[in-house]
Every structure is written in structure tokens, then in C-alpha cells.
Design an enzyme around this catalytic site. Structure first.
Site, PDB file in Angstrom:
ATOM      1  N   LEU A   6      39.893  25.680  51.475  1.00 31.32           N
ATOM      2  CA  LEU A   6      40.883  26.240  50.558  1.00 31.32           C
ATOM      3  C   LEU A   6      40.356  27.554  49.995  1.00 31.32           C
ATOM      4  CD1 LEU A   6      42.300  23.143  48.644  1.00 31.32           C
ATOM      5  CD2 LEU A   6      42.782  23.992  50.948  1.00 31.32           C
ATOM      6  N   ALA A   7      41.112  28.616  50.262  1.00 29.84           N
ATOM      7  CA  ALA A   7      40.650  29.945  49.862  1.00 29.84           C
ATOM      8  C   ALA A   7      41.812  30.805  49.408  1.00 29.84           C
ATOM      9  CB  ALA A   7      39.925  30.617  51.032  1.00 29.84           C
ATOM     10  N   ALA A   8      42.832  30.149  48.823  1.00 35.57           N
ATOM     11  CA  ALA A   8      44.039  30.900  48.462  1.00 35.57           C
ATOM     12  C   ALA A   8      44.006  31.437  47.038  1.00 35.57           C
ATOM     13  CB  ALA A   8      45.269  30.020  48.668  1.00 35.57           C
ATOM     14  N   ARG A  13      39.933  36.236  37.307  1.00 35.83           N
ATOM     15  CA  ARG A  13      38.835  36.396  36.350  1.00 35.83           C
ATOM     16  C   ARG A  13      37.648  37.182  36.903  1.00 35.83           C
ATOM     17  NH1 ARG A  13      36.618  31.548  33.593  1.00 35.83           N
ATOM     18  NH2 ARG A  13      37.687  30.116  34.986  1.00 35.83           N
ATOM     19  N   LYS A  20      38.484  36.974  45.673  1.00 40.40           N
ATOM     20  CA  LYS A  20      37.340  36.201  45.185  1.00 40.40           C
ATOM     21  C   LYS A  20      36.417  35.714  46.302  1.00 40.40           C
ATOM     22  CE  LYS A  20      37.842  32.026  43.121  1.00 40.40           C
ATOM     23  NZ  LYS A  20      37.965  31.076  42.001  1.00 40.40           N
ATOM     24  N   TYR A  98      35.888  24.337  49.854  1.00 42.90           N
ATOM     25  CA  TYR A  98      36.463  25.391  49.010  1.00 42.90           C
ATOM     26  C   TYR A  98      35.728  26.705  49.238  1.00 42.90           C
ATOM     27  CZ  TYR A  98      38.671  21.369  46.954  1.00 42.90           C
ATOM     28  OH  TYR A  98      39.420  20.223  46.801  1.00 42.90           O
ATOM     29  N   GLU A 150      43.752  14.169  36.482  1.00 43.44           N
ATOM     30  CA  GLU A 150      43.359  15.536  36.111  1.00 43.44           C
ATOM     31  C   GLU A 150      43.142  15.619  34.602  1.00 43.44           C
ATOM     32  OE1 GLU A 150      42.652  18.211  38.255  1.00 43.44           O
ATOM     33  OE2 GLU A 150      42.588  16.381  39.435  1.00 43.44           O
ATOM     34  N   ARG A 329      14.052  54.548  59.712  1.00 50.72           N
ATOM     35  CA  ARG A 329      15.485  54.313  59.920  1.00 50.72           C
ATOM     36  C   ARG A 329      15.731  53.669  61.287  1.00 50.72           C
ATOM     37  NH1 ARG A 329      17.612  60.084  58.999  1.00 50.72           N
ATOM     38  NH2 ARG A 329      19.468  59.137  59.921  1.00 50.72           N
ATOM     39  N   SER A 401      -0.245  71.455  60.012  1.00 50.59           N
ATOM     40  CA  SER A 401       0.729  71.289  58.936  1.00 50.59           C
ATOM     41  C   SER A 401       1.879  72.280  59.026  1.00 50.59           C
ATOM     42  CB  SER A 401       0.038  71.488  57.588  1.00 50.59           C
ATOM     43  OG  SER A 401      -0.971  70.530  57.444  1.00 50.59           O
TER      44      SER A 401
HETATM   45  C1  UD1 Z   1      40.455  20.762  41.162  1.00 52.58           C
HETATM   46  C2  UD1 Z   1      40.737  19.251  41.257  1.00 52.58           C
HETATM   47  C3  UD1 Z   1      39.887  18.545  40.194  1.00 52.58           C
HETATM   48  C4  UD1 Z   1      38.420  18.872  40.388  1.00 52.58           C
HETATM   49  C5  UD1 Z   1      38.212  20.370  40.372  1.00 52.58           C
HETATM   50  C6  UD1 Z   1      36.789  20.705  40.755  1.00 52.58           C
HETATM   51  C7  UD1 Z   1      43.040  19.043  42.016  1.00 52.58           C
HETATM   52  C8  UD1 Z   1      44.422  18.786  41.608  1.00 52.58           C
HETATM   53  N1  UD1 Z   1      42.131  19.023  41.043  1.00 52.58           N
HETATM   54  O1  UD1 Z   1      40.938  21.160  39.909  1.00 52.58           O
HETATM   55  O2  UD1 Z   1      40.096  17.135  40.292  1.00 52.58           O
HETATM   56  O3  UD1 Z   1      37.655  18.266  39.345  1.00 52.58           O
HETATM   57  O4  UD1 Z   1      39.064  21.017  41.342  1.00 52.58           O
HETATM   58  O5  UD1 Z   1      36.573  22.074  40.589  1.00 52.58           O
HETATM   59  O6  UD1 Z   1      42.744  19.214  43.187  1.00 52.58           O
HETATM   60  N2  UD1 Z   1      43.666  26.374  45.592  1.00 52.58           N
HETATM   61  C9  UD1 Z   1      44.455  26.845  46.609  1.00 52.58           C
HETATM   62  N3  UD1 Z   1      45.814  26.779  46.488  1.00 52.58           N
HETATM   63  C10 UD1 Z   1      46.396  26.242  45.386  1.00 52.58           C
HETATM   64  C11 UD1 Z   1      45.588  25.770  44.343  1.00 52.58           C
HETATM   65  C12 UD1 Z   1      44.223  25.839  44.476  1.00 52.58           C
HETATM   66  O7  UD1 Z   1      43.960  27.354  47.625  1.00 52.58           O
HETATM   67  O8  UD1 Z   1      47.642  26.213  45.346  1.00 52.58           O
HETATM   68  C13 UD1 Z   1      42.203  26.456  45.737  1.00 52.58           C
HETATM   69  C14 UD1 Z   1      41.600  27.373  44.677  1.00 52.58           C
HETATM   70  O9  UD1 Z   1      41.447  28.685  45.195  1.00 52.58           O
HETATM   71  C15 UD1 Z   1      40.249  26.751  44.427  1.00 52.58           C
HETATM   72  C16 UD1 Z   1      40.498  25.274  44.706  1.00 52.58           C
HETATM   73  O10 UD1 Z   1      41.663  25.195  45.484  1.00 52.58           O
HETATM   74  O11 UD1 Z   1      39.285  27.194  45.343  1.00 52.58           O
HETATM   75  C17 UD1 Z   1      40.607  24.447  43.434  1.00 52.58           C
HETATM   76  O12 UD1 Z   1      41.695  24.925  42.704  1.00 52.58           O
HETATM   77  P1  UD1 Z   1      41.667  24.945  41.123  1.00 52.58           P
HETATM   78  O13 UD1 Z   1      42.968  25.434  40.647  1.00 52.58           O
HETATM   79  O14 UD1 Z   1      40.460  25.619  40.640  1.00 52.58           O
HETATM   80  O15 UD1 Z   1      41.580  23.379  40.839  1.00 52.58           O
HETATM   81  P2  UD1 Z   1      41.212  22.700  39.467  1.00 52.58           P
HETATM   82  O16 UD1 Z   1      42.376  22.729  38.601  1.00 52.58           O
HETATM   83  O17 UD1 Z   1      39.948  23.265  38.949  1.00 52.58           O
END
Ligand code: UD1
Ligand code: CA
Length: 453
Positions: A6-8, A13, A20, A98, A150, A329, A401
Site C-alpha cells: 500500500l503506497a497510495a 505532513r 512520501k 506498506y 480502530e 572521479r 611542476s
Molecule cells: C492502520 C490500521 C490500524 C493500524 C495502523 C498501523 C486500518 C483500517 N487501520 O490505521 O489498525 O494500527 O494502520 O499504522 O487499516 N492507505 C492507502 N489507501 C487508503 C488508505 C491508506 O494506500 O485509502 C495506505 C497509507 O498510505 C498508509 C497505510 O495504508 O501507508 C495505512 O493507512 P493509514 O491511514 O495511516 O492507516 P491508520 O489509520 O494509521
């Protein structure tokens, strides 16, 4: 195994135009660390879920073994994994990672995969003193996982639970597909939570296993530059520790940066504030002085690099003595016992054994033989404004030199060039060649003086 990364996330911040997951940790995008880990696991397929504005991520890191799934808009982690489903095979297990959790380790993930086997759901969890913000692992009286709640949806009692979800999990793809089709977004954040599949798994009678990471740092995510800097220090600390364990002397393990791969022989010593980039190999008993930057280089046994030297794209033989303030170099190849002193720059040149340039010289596009002495202020004029030409200096040449060698030009074996020579034609072997104007002294000459008015 199939891996979904997951990298969306936008990473607002970070306050940066760079997405990111492209922010560098140890000189490499965070996402590249995660992909390397996935590759080490010999994933059958790696699917990266990227988001709005993420095309640069794809352009930067695309590779034949990657599948890309766009998630726009971003409706939660469950929705994100759903985007990857078309790329996954039902007969396999899926691991969810992630892009902003870069230190996740291979041994931890192997244990997680083993806990899942071919049919269970396995969660990576940690127990924290301050669990605020994380999803909590809820268990029944027998200790079995029941579901994840959550933070924003949890009751006061549930918030007291200290075991939290790291987000990393392994699940059978076919089940995942089914569960993700059944989750809703009726919760505090109006999102499709990946964590809701745990309750569904339990309802379906699928066993839920939990595994803890080898180190909590593996599960740390990055949302800000401060967190990125913290992870950088942690990561560099691990690298330094590994080098120490291998027998490398680090004068201060807290003042070392390795951005790539550093391979060291026996009894290597590294002084403070050195940076190693790309692929670097140091032979036995190599000594690197303080404040050096060494990048894509192989340094032969017993060589000593004095402080403030910059070594890039270079290969050195044994027993070289380099710096302080030397710069090599790309394309520099030094034989054994080559000495380069302060303010000597070498580029795209081969310098054979026992040759020396001890002060203030530029050696570019040159082939230098053995036992050559290059005097202070010597310069190869390799560039005529349009093309670069080579300078050939044969064995045992002595260059006085302040000499300019206007390439293309050859200095024959054993030749001597007088100081101040501008060499525009080949110098024959064994002879003295000087281009300097003859010295003369004028007797009775008077220096002009200002006449008082
Ligand atoms: C999530 C978990 C939580 C866990 C925490 C750990 C869920 C619902 N919750 O919460 O239980 O303790 O991570 O850090 O999964 N992302 C996407 N697309 C989206 C949403 C998120 O790619 O639509 C990616 C974000 O870029 C991030 C990761 O998923 O890398 C986690 O998303 P984030 O919103 O930070 O989740 P948390 O609310 O922190
Ligand atoms: Ca988060």
C-alpha cells in the site's frame, strides 16, 4: 506468495513535492526498501497500490516484476487492497505491506507467512506502552483474536488494550477477495477498513494467528520528516552494529552513513563522519580517514584514504595512499602503491603501480605508466572545447611542476619534462623536454619608481 504494497497515501505532513514513499531512507526511496524485502521473500507477484499523483512513483520504480494498481479516491486500507485483487491468484497467499513502513524485516515476515500456512489469517502485532491511534487487537477469554477495533471507533475499555495492529498481515487470496467484498464503511472515519476482515474471518471459522516482529522498529511508519530522520538513525545504527560484529573498527558508530552496500575485509578502520554510497568494497586493513565520501568504489588491501577525500567510481590496488583532500572521479583505476596527495583530481584515467601525484594536479583521460612522478601543478589539458583527448605517459616519466600536457600527446618512457613546460607535441623517451622560454638576467636594469611631485 503474492505481495500487496500500500503506497497510495499522499503524505501531506512531509511538506514536500516528492511523494512520501519516494522520500529516501539510506539514500534509497522508502518504497524501494519494501520492494527489496518483497523480492527477497521470492514473491510470485508484487502489486503496488499507488494513488493520486503517484505516477512519478510508478515511473521511478517500475520494473518487470511489478504490477501497479491505482487507487483514486482513497477510501481506506480495505479499499486499497481491493484495487490489487485483479492481480492476485486465488490459489495463493497474500502478504500486505506498506510503502511507508520501510524497515520491515525478512525473518519477521517469514515467521508471519509460516504462521498463516496455506489457509490461516496471520497478523503482525506489537504491544505498546502508548497504543493511542492504533487499531486494537480484541481477544476472547480463551485468548483467541476476535476482531480489530480502530482507535476512533473503540470504547474506553477497548482503548486500554495495548496489543495493536501493525497493519501487516497474510491471508489466503480467495478468502480476502470474499471478505473485502463484504466490508462496509459505516464507521467513525467513513472508510473501508482492511481490519474489518478479521471479524469476518472469525465468523467464517478461519483461524487467526498473531506474530510479533523481531524488533518493534520494523513496524514503524513514516508520516513526517522527523519520523523519517528517526528511522534513518535507527537503520544506520543497525548497519553500524553489523559492521562492528563483522570486525570493522568504527571510531564512532553513531557517525557513519551507509547508503548502499559496504563490504569490508579484515581489520578495516573507519574514522568519523564518513559516507559510503552505492557499492563499496574495502580490502583488508584499509583505513578511511575522517570526513570521506566513498561511492561505488573498490579499494585494495592496506590502502589509506586520508581525511576529506572524495572517491567516486574508482578502483584502487593495494597500498595506495590517497588524500587528504583528494578527488577521484568515475573511471579512475589505480594500480598498487599509487600516491595521490592534496588537491589532486583524477578522472577516467589509469595510473599504474608506484606512480605519484602528491600535490595540486589534474589527471583526466590519461594512461599513466609505472613509477611516474607527476609534479605539483601538473594538468592534462584533455578538452579542446569540443572533444576530449587522451594523454599517454609511459613508465618512469618525471614531470616537472606546473606542466600542461595538451592532449592528444604522448610522453615516452623515462622522459623528463622540465618544470613549466607546455607540451603540445610528443616527448621522446629518455630525453629532457622543456618548452619554457630561456632565462635571462639584465644587468644594470632599474625598476621604475614613482617620482615625488
Ligand atoms: C492502520 C490500521 C490500524 C493500524 C495502523 C498501523 C486500518 C483500517 N487501520 O490505521 O489498525 O494500527 O494502520 O499504522 O487499516 N492507505 C492507502 N489507501 C487508503 C488508505 C491508506 O494506500 O485509502 C495506505 C497509507 O498510505 C498508509 C497505510 O495504508 O501507508 C495505512 O493507512 P493509514 O491511514 O495511516 O492507516 P491508520 O489509520 O494509521
Ligand atoms: Ca497511520
Amino acid at each position: 506468495m503474492e505481495v500487496v504494497v500500500l503506497a497510495a497515501g499522499q503524505g501531506k505532513r512531509m511538506r514536500s513535492v516528492l511523494p512520501k514513499v519516494l522520500q529516501p531512507l539510506a539514500g534509497k526511496p522508502m518504497l524501494a526498501h519494501v520492494l527489496e524485502t518483497a523480492r527477497t521473500l521470492e514473491a510470485r507477484r508484487i502489486c503496488v497500490v499507488y494513488g493520486h499523483g503517484g505516477e512519478v512513483v510508478r515511473e521511478r520504480l517500475d520494473a518487470p516484476d511489478l504490477a501497479w494498481a491505482r487507487q483514486a479516491p482513497q477510501l481506506g486500507t480495505g479499499h486499497a487492497v481491493q484495487q490489487a485483487l485483479p492481480h492476485l491468484s486465488d490459489d495463493d497467499m497474500a502478504l500486505v505491506l506498506y510503502g511507508d513502513v520501510p524497515l520491515i524485516g525478512v525473518p519477521t515476515l517469514r515467521r508471519l507467512a509460516a504462521a498463516a500456512g496455506g489457509e490461516r489469517l496471520a497478523l503482525l502485532t506489537v504491544t505498546l506502552d502508548e497504543p493511542q491511534g492504533y487499531g486494537r487487537i480484541l481477544r476472547d477469554t480463551a485468548g483467541r483474536v476476535v476482531r480489530i477495533v480502530e482507535d476512533k471507533d473503540a470504547s474506553a475499555d477497548e482503548r486500554k488494550v495495548q496489543e495493536v495492529n501493525t497493519g501487516v498481515l497474510v491471508a489466503p487470496v480467495a478468502r480476502l477477495r470474499d471478505w473485502l467484498g463484504r466490508i462496509g464503511n459505516d464507521n467513525a472515519q467513513g472508510e473501508y477498513y482492511l481490519t474489518d476482515i478479521i471479524g469476518l474471518a472469525v465468523a467464517d471459522g478461519v483461524e487467526v494467528a498473531t506474530v510479533q516482529p523481531d524488533a518493534v522498529a520494523e513496524t514503524l511508519g513514516v508520516n513526517s520528516k522527523a519520523q523519517l530522520a528517526e528511522l534513518e538513525r535507527l537503520h544506520q545504527g543497525h548497519i553500524a552494529r553489523r559492521l562492528l560484529d563483522e570486525g570493522v573498527t568504527l571510531i564512532d558508530p553513531a557517525r557513519l552513513d551507509v547508503r548502499g552496500r559496504l563490504v569490508c575485509g579484515r581489520d578495516v578502520e573507519i574514522d568519523v563522519n564518513c559516507v559510503f554510497e552505492g557499492e563499496v568494497e574495502l580490502g583488508d586493513e584499509v583505513h578511511i580517514g575522517a570526513h570521506c565520501v566513498v561511492r561505488n568504489a573498490r579499494i585494495g588491501a592496506g590502502s589509506r584514504i586520508a581525511p576529506f577525500s572524495h572517491i567516486d567510481g574508482s578502483v584502487m590496488g593495494q597500498g595506495c595512499v590517497i588524500g587528504p583532500f583528494a578527488r577521484t572521479r568515475p573511471g579512475t583505476v589505480l594500480g598498487a602503491d599509487v600516491h595521490l596527495g592534496n588537491f589532486v583530481e583524477v578522472k577516467n584515467s589509469v595510473i599504474a603501480d608506484h606512480s605519484k601525484a602528491n600535490h595540486l594536479a589534474y589527471v583526466g583521460d590519461a594512461d599513466v605508466g609505472r613509477k611516474v612522478n607527476i609534479g605539483a601543478g601538473t594538468i592534462t589539458c584533455n578538452y579542446d572545447g569540443a572533444n576530449k583527448h587522451r594523454t599517454i605517459i609511459e613508465d618512469e616519466v618525471f614531470i616537472g611542476s606546473d606542466t600542461q600536457l595538451v592532449a592528444p600527446v604522448r610522453v615516452g618512457r623515462g622522459a623528463t619534462l622540465g618544470a613549466g613546460t607546455t607540451l603540445t607535441k610528443d616527448a621522446p623517451p629518455e630525453q629532457l623536454t622543456v618548452s619554457r622560454a630561456k632565462q635571462l638576467s639584465i644587468a644594470n636594469w632599474k625598476r621604475p619608481v614613482k617620482q615625488p611631485r
